[in-house]
Design a protein around this motif. Sequence first.
Motif, PDB file in Angstrom:
ATOM      1  N   HIS A 116       0.846  -1.196   0.000  1.00  0.00           N
ATOM      2  CA  HIS A 116       0.000   0.000   0.000  1.00  0.00           C
ATOM      3  C   HIS A 116       0.879   1.242   0.000  1.00  0.00           C
ATOM      4  CE1 HIS A 116      -2.244   2.906   2.862  1.00  0.00           C
ATOM      5  NE2 HIS A 116      -2.731   3.090   1.655  1.00  0.00           N
ATOM      6  N   ALA A 143      -2.614  -1.414  -3.473  1.00  0.00           N
ATOM      7  CA  ALA A 143      -3.536  -0.366  -3.028  1.00  0.00           C
ATOM      8  C   ALA A 143      -2.845   0.983  -2.879  1.00  0.00           C
ATOM      9  CB  ALA A 143      -4.190  -0.755  -1.704  1.00  0.00           C
ATOM     10  N   SER A 160      -3.705   5.041  -1.251  1.00  0.00           N
ATOM     11  CA  SER A 160      -4.586   5.985  -0.550  1.00  0.00           C
ATOM     12  C   SER A 160      -4.175   7.400  -0.911  1.00  0.00           C
ATOM     13  CB  SER A 160      -4.475   5.823   0.968  1.00  0.00           C
ATOM     14  OG  SER A 160      -5.057   4.642   1.409  1.00  0.00           O
ATOM     15  N   SER A 170       4.380  -0.450   3.477  1.00  0.00           N
ATOM     16  CA  SER A 170       3.694   0.784   3.109  1.00  0.00           C
ATOM     17  C   SER A 170       4.658   1.954   3.225  1.00  0.00           C
ATOM     18  CB  SER A 170       2.493   0.999   4.040  1.00  0.00           C
ATOM     19  OG  SER A 170       1.815   2.192   3.734  1.00  0.00           O
ATOM     20  N   ASP A 227      -4.777   1.083   7.681  1.00  0.00           N
ATOM     21  CA  ASP A 227      -4.349   1.249   6.295  1.00  0.00           C
ATOM     22  C   ASP A 227      -4.852   0.129   5.392  1.00  0.00           C
ATOM     23  OD1 ASP A 227      -2.306   3.503   6.442  1.00  0.00           O
ATOM     24  OD2 ASP A 227      -1.727   2.201   8.072  1.00  0.00           O
ATOM     25  N   TYR A 228      -5.069  -1.043   5.978  1.00  0.00           N
ATOM     26  CA  TYR A 228      -5.340  -2.190   5.139  1.00  0.00           C
ATOM     27  C   TYR A 228      -6.785  -2.664   5.223  1.00  0.00           C
ATOM     28  CZ  TYR A 228      -0.321  -2.052   5.239  1.00  0.00           C
ATOM     29  OH  TYR A 228       0.963  -1.621   5.129  1.00  0.00           O
ATOM     30  N   LEU A 257      -8.372  -3.562   1.878  1.00  0.00           N
ATOM     31  CA  LEU A 257      -7.680  -4.479   0.973  1.00  0.00           C
ATOM     32  C   LEU A 257      -8.320  -5.849   0.997  1.00  0.00           C
ATOM     33  CD1 LEU A 257      -3.926  -3.643   1.590  1.00  0.00           C
ATOM     34  CD2 LEU A 257      -5.403  -2.873  -0.221  1.00  0.00           C
TER      35      LEU A 257
END
Length: 368
Positions: free
Chosen positions: A29, A86, A88, A281, A364-365, A368
Amino acid sequence: MKFKDNFFKHSNVVHSIEEGNIESMLPIHIRIEPTEACNLSCKFCIWHSPSRRIEIEDSVDLKSRVMSKDDMYKLMKSIVELKIQAVSFTGSGDPLVNKYTPSMINYLVSYGVKVGITSNFSMDIKDEDIEKISQATWIRWSQNSSSVVSFDLIHRPKSKTSNYNNAKSNILKIMSSRKARGVFGGINSSFVVHSENEKYIVDAARDASRIKLSEIIFRPDVKLIKDEETSDEYSDFAIEELKKANKLFENIINVDTGLDRVDEGVHTLDKNLKCYYAYGSFYIAANGDIYPCCYTRIDKRYVYGNFFTDGGLLDIINNKREKFLDKLKVHNCPSCPYVGTNTIVKNLIGGDTNDLNSTNNSEDYVFL
């Protein structure tokens, strides 16, 4: 092996740890900051509130830059080529102040990349951009207020075109667009709790439930700078309001009060704990600088490469990341919500699997 933290649900993470080559792992990510500019100057914002920004003036490189269309496409193409799972869109500014962000969402989605975006959504947004934004996997509205009056008080908009009604209208349009495609859920709001908006907690949860968001997430105003007066804890009044909001609306909307996360993994006494999280990440600023995470964005000493000047993502991952992260100890970071994740990886590398279920989910995940 069962993992509570979503960070570990990805097979490449587990394999990299078990095989001892996490250092060469591609990120799952990436957080991208399309711009440093914002249409608001929220009271709690360390970037755009004059009273808080002065505390970081000497350590941060912030000039209201906006990533150009060409630079954004160059970065997006690199992400697609490396098969990053992914992205963001977030940052020191609001991603939608950069007019190219909706097109970047559309581009990434067309290649199967999962996309998240955090915005105040209070600006005027074209219908064609609403359609592009609605394709994101995960959408978070920075709510932090509950009415036109409280919005102006807390967010201090730089223009009258940015307002609470605009934000709600845009969110509803996005929800309508998703519904027309048979997509439901995936939109939540966040509320940073501090002394001047804690009285709006219940009203904010009520408004979020009325427009049928999936969730409202409350968090304390985190101390990002050592010795800063800001507390990492809720006041007694805020705690009672959060409990009240949860009781009133838990059957309509998920109310994440954050009460079970306060003081959980913000600081660590382990002086040798390495930042393993940053292998999965990282954060790219509007000028291309790469940081381990958004929390380290406040200090340019954490920069370990630049996407536009240092040969691209793969070269930075292979030649610069490990040298930097080998020196970075979580203990020296001002604040870290990923202590649990880092501790588990450290234990796994050492062969200890006793605490695999002790950490909370990494936000954050979640998409996903």
